[in-house]
Design an enzyme around this catalytic site. Sequence first.
Site, PDB file in Angstrom:
ATOM      1  N   ASP A  63       0.860  -1.183   0.000  1.00 22.87           N
ATOM      2  CA  ASP A  63       0.000   0.000   0.000  1.00 22.87           C
ATOM      3  C   ASP A  63       0.897   1.233   0.000  1.00 22.87           C
ATOM      4  O   ASP A  63       1.624   1.472   0.972  1.00 22.87           O
ATOM      5  CB  ASP A  63      -0.898  -0.019   1.247  1.00 22.87           C
ATOM      6  CG  ASP A  63      -1.964   1.068   1.195  1.00 22.87           C
ATOM      7  OD1 ASP A  63      -1.744   2.091   0.509  1.00 22.87           O
ATOM      8  OD2 ASP A  63      -3.008   0.885   1.834  1.00 22.87           O
ATOM      9  N   SER A 143      -2.979  14.959 -12.550  1.00 27.79           N
ATOM     10  CA  SER A 143      -4.308  14.889 -13.139  1.00 27.79           C
ATOM     11  C   SER A 143      -4.693  16.255 -13.696  1.00 27.79           C
ATOM     12  O   SER A 143      -4.459  17.288 -13.056  1.00 27.79           O
ATOM     13  CB  SER A 143      -5.346  14.493 -12.088  1.00 27.79           C
ATOM     14  OG  SER A 143      -6.643  14.678 -12.612  1.00 27.79           O
ATOM     15  N   TYR A 156      -8.418  15.650  -3.797  1.00 27.29           N
ATOM     16  CA  TYR A 156      -7.595  15.014  -4.833  1.00 27.29           C
ATOM     17  C   TYR A 156      -6.792  16.064  -5.597  1.00 27.29           C
ATOM     18  O   TYR A 156      -5.568  15.923  -5.769  1.00 27.29           O
ATOM     19  CB  TYR A 156      -8.539  14.247  -5.755  1.00 27.29           C
ATOM     20  CG  TYR A 156      -7.953  13.650  -7.008  1.00 27.29           C
ATOM     21  CD1 TYR A 156      -7.062  12.581  -6.950  1.00 27.29           C
ATOM     22  CD2 TYR A 156      -8.350  14.117  -8.273  1.00 27.29           C
ATOM     23  CE1 TYR A 156      -6.566  12.007  -8.110  1.00 27.29           C
ATOM     24  CE2 TYR A 156      -7.859  13.545  -9.432  1.00 27.29           C
ATOM     25  CZ  TYR A 156      -6.967  12.495  -9.352  1.00 27.29           C
ATOM     26  OH  TYR A 156      -6.479  11.923 -10.502  1.00 27.29           O
ATOM     27  N   LYS A 160      -2.743  16.578  -5.856  1.00 26.38           N
ATOM     28  CA  LYS A 160      -2.013  16.490  -7.131  1.00 26.38           C
ATOM     29  C   LYS A 160      -1.302  17.816  -7.428  1.00 26.38           C
ATOM     30  O   LYS A 160      -0.212  17.818  -8.019  1.00 26.38           O
ATOM     31  CB  LYS A 160      -2.973  16.137  -8.274  1.00 26.38           C
ATOM     32  CG  LYS A 160      -3.544  14.708  -8.215  1.00 26.38           C
ATOM     33  CD  LYS A 160      -2.524  13.643  -8.582  1.00 26.38           C
ATOM     34  CE  LYS A 160      -3.178  12.314  -8.957  1.00 26.38           C
ATOM     35  NZ  LYS A 160      -2.213  11.214  -9.121  1.00 26.38           N
TER      36      LYS A 160
HETATM   37  N1  LIG Z   1      -8.275   7.594 -15.443  1.00 21.93           N
HETATM   38  C1  LIG Z   1      -8.352   8.921 -15.469  1.00 21.93           C
HETATM   39  O1  LIG Z   1      -9.306   9.502 -16.036  1.00 21.93           O
HETATM   40  C2  LIG Z   1      -7.270   9.739 -14.833  1.00 21.93           C
HETATM   41  C3  LIG Z   1      -7.273  11.133 -15.088  1.00 21.93           C
HETATM   42  C4  LIG Z   1      -6.278  11.911 -14.515  1.00 21.93           C
HETATM   43  C5  LIG Z   1      -5.305  11.346 -13.718  1.00 21.93           C
HETATM   44  N2  LIG Z   1      -5.325  10.002 -13.478  1.00 21.93           N
HETATM   45  C6  LIG Z   1      -4.258   9.465 -12.611  1.00 21.93           C
HETATM   46  O2  LIG Z   1      -3.620   8.400 -13.286  1.00 21.93           O
HETATM   47  C7  LIG Z   1      -3.154   7.433 -12.321  1.00 21.93           C
HETATM   48  C8  LIG Z   1      -3.686   6.046 -12.699  1.00 21.93           C
HETATM   49  O3  LIG Z   1      -5.099   6.124 -12.746  1.00 21.93           O
HETATM   50  P1  LIG Z   1      -6.014   4.943 -13.331  1.00 21.93           P
HETATM   51  O4  LIG Z   1      -7.244   5.598 -13.814  1.00 21.93           O
HETATM   52  O5  LIG Z   1      -5.225   4.058 -14.222  1.00 21.93           O
HETATM   53  O6  LIG Z   1      -6.371   4.172 -11.946  1.00 21.93           O
HETATM   54  P2  LIG Z   1      -6.967   2.697 -11.671  1.00 21.93           P
HETATM   55  O7  LIG Z   1      -7.588   2.113 -12.881  1.00 21.93           O
HETATM   56  O8  LIG Z   1      -7.807   2.854 -10.445  1.00 21.93           O
HETATM   57  O9  LIG Z   1      -5.641   1.885 -11.272  1.00 21.93           O
HETATM   58  C9  LIG Z   1      -4.936   2.308 -10.133  1.00 21.93           C
HETATM   59  C10 LIG Z   1      -3.777   1.390  -9.856  1.00 21.93           C
HETATM   60  O10 LIG Z   1      -3.154   1.844  -8.633  1.00 21.93           O
HETATM   61  C11 LIG Z   1      -3.252   0.832  -7.620  1.00 21.93           C
HETATM   62  N3  LIG Z   1      -3.488   1.459  -6.330  1.00 21.93           N
HETATM   63  C12 LIG Z   1      -4.556   2.218  -5.967  1.00 21.93           C
HETATM   64  N4  LIG Z   1      -4.431   2.591  -4.675  1.00 21.93           N
HETATM   65  C13 LIG Z   1      -3.256   2.069  -4.231  1.00 21.93           C
HETATM   66  C14 LIG Z   1      -2.585   2.095  -2.992  1.00 21.93           C
HETATM   67  N5  LIG Z   1      -3.096   2.727  -1.925  1.00 21.93           N
HETATM   68  N6  LIG Z   1      -1.401   1.455  -2.883  1.00 21.93           N
HETATM   69  C15 LIG Z   1      -0.884   0.796  -3.953  1.00 21.93           C
HETATM   70  N7  LIG Z   1      -1.472   0.748  -5.154  1.00 21.93           N
HETATM   71  C16 LIG Z   1      -2.655   1.370  -5.290  1.00 21.93           C
HETATM   72  C17 LIG Z   1      -4.415  -0.061  -8.081  1.00 21.93           C
HETATM   73  O11 LIG Z   1      -4.360  -1.388  -7.571  1.00 21.93           O
HETATM   74  P3  LIG Z   1      -5.061  -1.797  -6.139  1.00 21.93           P
HETATM   75  O12 LIG Z   1      -6.408  -1.152  -6.138  1.00 21.93           O
HETATM   76  O13 LIG Z   1      -5.088  -3.289  -6.130  1.00 21.93           O
HETATM   77  O14 LIG Z   1      -4.168  -1.244  -5.084  1.00 21.93           O
HETATM   78  C18 LIG Z   1      -4.193  -0.052  -9.590  1.00 21.93           C
HETATM   79  O15 LIG Z   1      -3.125  -0.908  -9.945  1.00 21.93           O
HETATM   80  C19 LIG Z   1      -3.631   7.930 -10.959  1.00 21.93           C
HETATM   81  O16 LIG Z   1      -2.593   8.638 -10.330  1.00 21.93           O
HETATM   82  C20 LIG Z   1      -4.781   8.876 -11.302  1.00 21.93           C
HETATM   83  O17 LIG Z   1      -4.966   9.871 -10.297  1.00 21.93           O
HETATM   84  C21 LIG Z   1      -6.277   9.187 -14.025  1.00 21.93           C
END
Ligand SMILES: NC(=O)c1ccc[n+]([C@@H]2O[C@H](COP(=O)([O-])OP(=O)(O)OC[C@H]3O[C@@H](n4cnc5c(N)ncnc54)[C@H](OP(=O)(O)O)[C@@H]3O)[C@@H](O)[C@H]2O)c1
Length: 258
Positions: A63, A143, A156, A160
């Site tokens: 984590d 983000s 959030y 960020k």
């Molecule tokens: N998707 C979007 O629209 C978007 C837009 C802007 C920015 N972002 C940023 O891009 C990044 C990836 O986003 P995503 O959309 O790909 O997210 P996602 O689909 O929720 O995947 C998140 C990944 O991080 C892991 N994770 C979450 N909490 C954790 C913790 N406390 N400790 C260790 N691992 C953790 C998850 O696995 P587990 O849950 O098993 O831990 C998973 O592998 C993030 O930083 C997010 O803020 C995303």
Amino acid sequence: MTTIENGSEKRELAGKRALVTGGSRGIGAAVVRQLLDAGAEVLTTARSASSTVPEGAAFVTADVRTRAGAKAIAAAAQEVLGGVDILVHNAGGAQPYKGASAIPDEEWQEALDLNYLASVRLDSLLVPGMQDRGSGVIVHVSSAAVLAPAGPFLHYTAAKAALENYSRGLSLELAPHGIRVNTVTPGRTATPGGEATREQWARLDLAPGRTNADDTTPLGRDGRPDDIAHAVLFLVSDRASWLTGSNLVVDGGEFPRG
Ligand SMILES: NC(=O)c1ccc[n+]([C@@H]2O[C@H](COP(=O)([O-])OP(=O)(O)OC[C@H]3O[C@@H](n4cnc5c(N)ncnc54)[C@H](OP(=O)(O)O)[C@@H]3O)[C@@H](O)[C@H]2O)c1
């Protein structure tokens, strides 16, 4: 990118050791796949193992919100990789609330731990090794929500925003040591986490105009995980060898900025 040297194929990141947090799905998994394709050795992390961790990557359960988690990841990186040349801080996210005042205290702390302090803690454990070697590349994933901070996500976006400021400052401190530090700022990207968050947001029943959960981008589609991973791969490669302290916004034109 593959080049031919003395008649044999050389992959761009061959010999590089990469650590990617949150690589079990979404953007992180795409980054892991592209790093592997480019020839890097990859260790990735998440809180739970899953069948969507890309094949070929080593995996550790931890984590990132806690110092103990950061220590476990750093220890695994030493044991599995023997050191880290490329560090991608990708794990992040938050659930939306009805407005800033509805966000509980513990959620503010959790958002800071996950989206900001996780990077600070892990960097503090892995940067000394990069300094010893006189090289390294770090990417922080922010983000585009930072560019339009809204009540449901202020915990959030504030975290960020702190990450972006920290990333820029760290880049100046580490540049003389041959270490580059950059930020990638994704817009709305189709991932399991992104979709779940937007569904929660739409269900919050906010007044009209206070949610853009249904909007799309000027380029007419949401981002794909690979769109973001391409930007990360560019920044960690030698093609970006004169780039540090930058913030690459990858958002389909939604929040243009220089
Ligand atoms: N998707 C979007 O629209 C978007 C837009 C802007 C920015 N972002 C940023 O891009 C990044 C990836 O986003 P995503 O959309 O790909 O997210 P996602 O689909 O929720 O995947 C998140 C990944 O991080 C892991 N994770 C979450 N909490 C954790 C913790 N406390 N400790 C260790 N691992 C953790 C998850 O696995 P587990 O849950 O098993 O831990 C998973 O592998 C993030 O930083 C997010 O803020 C995303």
